[in-house]
Enzyme design. Sequence first.
Site: not given
Ligand code: KIV
Length: 272
Positions: A52-53, A91, A121, A123, A190
């Site tokens: 989600d980055s 994510d 994934k 969190e 992280e």
């Molecule tokens: O969204 C992302 O890029 C991440 C990484 C920083 C692990 O969760």
Amino acid sequence: MSVAKKEYKRVTTKSLVDMKKNGENIAMLTAYDYSMAKIVDGAGIDVILVGDSASNVMAGHETTLPITLDQMIYHATSVVRAINRALVVVDLPFGSYQSDPKEALRSAIRIMKESGGHAVKLEGGKEIKESLKRILHAGIPVMGHLGLTPQSIYKFGTYTVRAKEEAEAEKLKSDALLLERLGCFAIVLEKVPAKLAKEVAESISIPVIGIGAGNGVDGQVLVVHDMLGMTHEFNPRFLRRYADLHTEMTKAFEGYRDDVKSKSFPSDDEQY
Ligand code: KIV
């Protein structure tokens, strides 16, 4: 001791657990589009994270919170089309799994069905236990994410290192054990102290993949735009740059601009 590396034609969640057992570190990078994913996969990166980055590096938002489930599915679908070998983890974005376990499962199913990604994934630890259980019971592989969890940035108030204090470190350790017990296949850790990350990695049988978590874990992940030096204003200590694409791309764009302005592009050989 040197470890004989096994060849993985296709990386699966099981391959990752085997890599940990065999002492082979896991290489993971983000990608959000077809062209980048094709290069990353071709280079033999084991796991591609459709993170989600994307909210930051692709859309220019300050945080990861605004990206939607539809947008994540769009990015993941493009990535999956490019892949021959890597495991693709997607994510679940903010708001798609925190409110209730049934919604979490619906979101995970949409990702798996519509994008063709291989795993999701999420969190968090204990606080999202019921959502994790639902998703895992449906046969969807889950990667956990502990430590600095950017979807909680407004709770933390800062992107600095997490779990320096005893209470937070203890919670992190028990969350890692919980994620393993529930059936997650790996955990991203992280921005936590390297000593703590090593301790966590040694306490569980599933791989721990670090970002800003030192060298005592089972693999590393970086955001691809950061390691390529495209986001040159972002300079955390943990970031190693493998290229300076900001400079290279700027040079290329300036060269093109100058050639167009001077009418030296296209040349006689570059036209029909
Ligand atoms: O969204 C992302 O890029 C991440 C990484 C920083 C692990 O969760």
